[in-house]
Design an enzyme around this catalytic site. Structure first.
Site, short mmCIF file in Angstrom:
data_model
loop_
_atom_site.label_atom_id
_atom_site.label_comp_id
_atom_site.label_asym_id
_atom_site.label_seq_id
_atom_site.Cartn_x
_atom_site.Cartn_y
_atom_site.Cartn_z
CG LEU A 157 -1.99 -1.04 1.37
CD1 LEU A 157 -2.73 -0.86 2.69
CD2 LEU A 157 -2.97 -0.98 0.21
CG ASP A 158 0.34 4.32 -2.87
OD1 ASP A 158 1.17 3.56 -3.37
OD2 ASP A 158 -0.60 4.84 -3.49
NE ARG A 159 5.38 8.64 2.93
CZ ARG A 159 4.87 9.85 3.19
NH1 ARG A 159 4.33 10.09 4.39
NH2 ARG A 159 4.90 10.79 2.28
CB THR A 161 -2.98 3.96 0.86
OG1 THR A 161 -2.88 4.82 -0.28
CG2 THR A 161 -4.26 3.15 0.78
CG HIS A 258 0.04 4.90 -7.13
ND1 HIS A 258 0.67 5.58 -6.11
CD2 HIS A 258 0.16 5.68 -8.22
CE1 HIS A 258 1.18 6.71 -6.57
NE2 HIS A 258 0.87 6.80 -7.85
#
Length: 505
Positions: A157-159, A161, A258
């Site tokens: 997961l994106d930072r 998110t 993303h």
């Protein structure tokens, strides 16, 4: 230089503290080691560092290299040292990890029989160590705070998110479950809050996505991109904030969270608090006609004034208490050349296709905005470069592995002496250094009398004011995954509830 690098030994985490919704770490010296990557070969180390990372200014990276904190095959590297195939690079950094949310990582399920975890990751915490983050990464938190010695992250997961992650605890399960993710066999559902009144009817977006700037992690819709499909369904609309809460389902290999950010931006409804894809100062149209034009990064206007003690256009000075900065054309003559980051020609270096003028402008605006708004200390750190050499405390230079235990990496022992201020320091054993690291307290900050700025007394980094906790995440949450192991989900985040009040102050 921490991207792709690994620490020599596992270490006990430095002391941490929770303060006003934030979790913070004491700064600490830390050595990282990496082998030369193919894209680095034949390039000078300063050019590599400055194009791979944007955490600090060009002046700072040059100053750090001149201080002797980086070695290649045991020899102290200088800014113009060329990286060759097989080189082993060690960099000693004083890590100031950014604060993350004090909301704890939550173990939703620990299946001991099948040997995996289901985790609810808060926004602001990256999955893996990268950039300025190491201890404040999910992998290190699970290892150090929860006691799981070996974990395998198969989806990311994106930072920014939050939400669900499945974390195998053995290699066999990791391989099989990773295959499910790669082959698109897992159903992935997310919750998002976007700008504007999203259509009531179901919207399917199948635009291909392309990563055009690896350093910034920037993706755009592009015909040469990878296939991606996202299905959006509106859950409710809030007229008070002019935002809509959506249920999102993704189908792609390997993008997930993303792609939602990019597809929503493409549809004209970006995630409401996304610092990249919803920023009106950055986005315009994006075509695909290649363009060779580039522009140098633009520092904040207040640092260009001749009257500012922090000005970037200061002339060289014999006063050791004053910075010696060269960023003008005169400076380029003194140094012999400008590097790609100083001219803007690093934009597109990592893109698989030639960039259009619109794409170049987007990346340029994004970099300038981050430099000014989010990483303002990148510009301010230059004023401290003449205050002294970086001198890592209590970090002995470990010898390279014996020749018969490594295939690459140069001589087995350092061949050149360390800078005087480092070599004269008492050398500890590795065990002594590790013990002392875990007990170290943060050094008292110093103050620059000309500007009133607080800075680190060990590495001269200007100290950031703490961010607001609500600025550390975006309105995107991984809600539910359906896999061969079962269906797993987290609670719906509070910002997705109908009637939730959004304080945008």
């Amino acid at each position: 230089m921490s991207d792709g690098a690994v620490p020599d030994e596992p270490r006990s985490p430095p002391s941490s503290q929770n303060d006003a919704g934030l979790k913070k770490l004491t700064p600490y010296w830390y050595p990282y080691t990496t082998m030369a990557k193919e894209r680095w070969l034949g390039r000078e180390i300063l050019e590599i560092v400055s194009t791979e990372f944007r955490d600090r200014s060009m002046e700072y990276y040059r100053y750090a290299l001149e201080s002797g904190v980086t070695t290649i095959n045991g020899k102290v590297a200088k800014p113009d040292t060329v990286v060759r195939n097989g080189d082993r690079i060690e960099n000693v950094v004083h890590r100031h990890e950014p604060p993350v949310t004090s909301t704890p990582v939550k173990i939703v399920l620990h299946d001991k029989e099948r040997d995996f975890l289901v985790v609810d990751k808060p926004g602001s915490i990256p999955v893996h160590a990268s950039g300025r983050y190491y201890r404040h990464s999910l992998v290190e938190i699970l290892r150090n705070e929860f006691g799981f010695p070996k974990i395998y992250t198969i989806n990311r997961l994106d930072r920014l998110t939050s939400g669900l992650m499945i974390v195998p605890l053995n290699a066999d399960l990791a391989r099989s479950l990773s295959g499910e993710f790669v082959n698109g066999l897992i159903r992935k559902e997310y919750i998002a809050r976007c700008k504007g009144e999203f259509p009531v009817e179901e919207i399917i977006c199948e635009e291909p996505l392309l990563t055009v700037d690896r350093q910034m992690g920037l993706n755009i819709v592009h015909p040469e991109g990878k296939p991606a499909k996202t299905i959006f369904n509106r859950l409710h609309y809030d007229s008070a904030t002019n935002t809509s809460v959506l249920h999102c389902e993704t189908f792609s290999r390997p993008m997930t969270a993303h792609q939602i950010r990019v597809h929503l931006q493409y549809l004209g409804h970006p995630i409401a608090n996304d610092p990249v894809y919803s920023e009106e100062r950055i986005w315009g149209g994006v075509d695909v006609i290649p363009c060779e034009d580039r522009a140098a990064p633009a520092p904040p206007a207040h640092l260009l004034s001749d009257n500012s003690p922090e000005a970037l256009n200061l002339k060289p000075s014999d006063d050791t208490d004053s910075p010696s900065l060269l960023t003008s054309e005169e400076g380029s003559d003194a140094r012999g050349k400008l590097l790609p980051r100083e001219t803007g020609h690093d934009i597109g270096m990592g893109s698989p296709v030639p960039l259009s003028s619109e794409a170049v402008e987007i990346i340029t605006r994004l970099r300038n905005m981050k430099d000014e708004d989010e990483d303002w200390s990148r510009w301010r750190d230059v004023v401290f470069r003449a205050k002294g050499s970086l001198a890592p405390k209590d970090i002995p230079r470990a010898p390279l592995p014996p020749q018969n235990k490594r295939k690459k990496g140069g001589p087995s022992l350092p061949q050149t002496p360390l800078p005087e201020d480092i070599s004269l320091a008492p050398q500890l054993t590795q065990a002594e250094a590790l013990t002392r690291l875990s007990q170290m307290e943060a050094p008292s900050p110093a103050i620059d009398t000309a500007t009133g700025t607080l800075y680190c007394s060990e590495c001269y980094l200007p100290l950031h004011p703490d961010p607001k906790p609500e600025k550390l995440y975006i309105f995107l949450h991984a809600l539910r995954y359906t896999t061969s192991l079962g269906c797993f989900e987290t609670d719906i985040p509070e910002w997705a509830a109908e009637g939730w009040k959004w304080d945008q102050a």
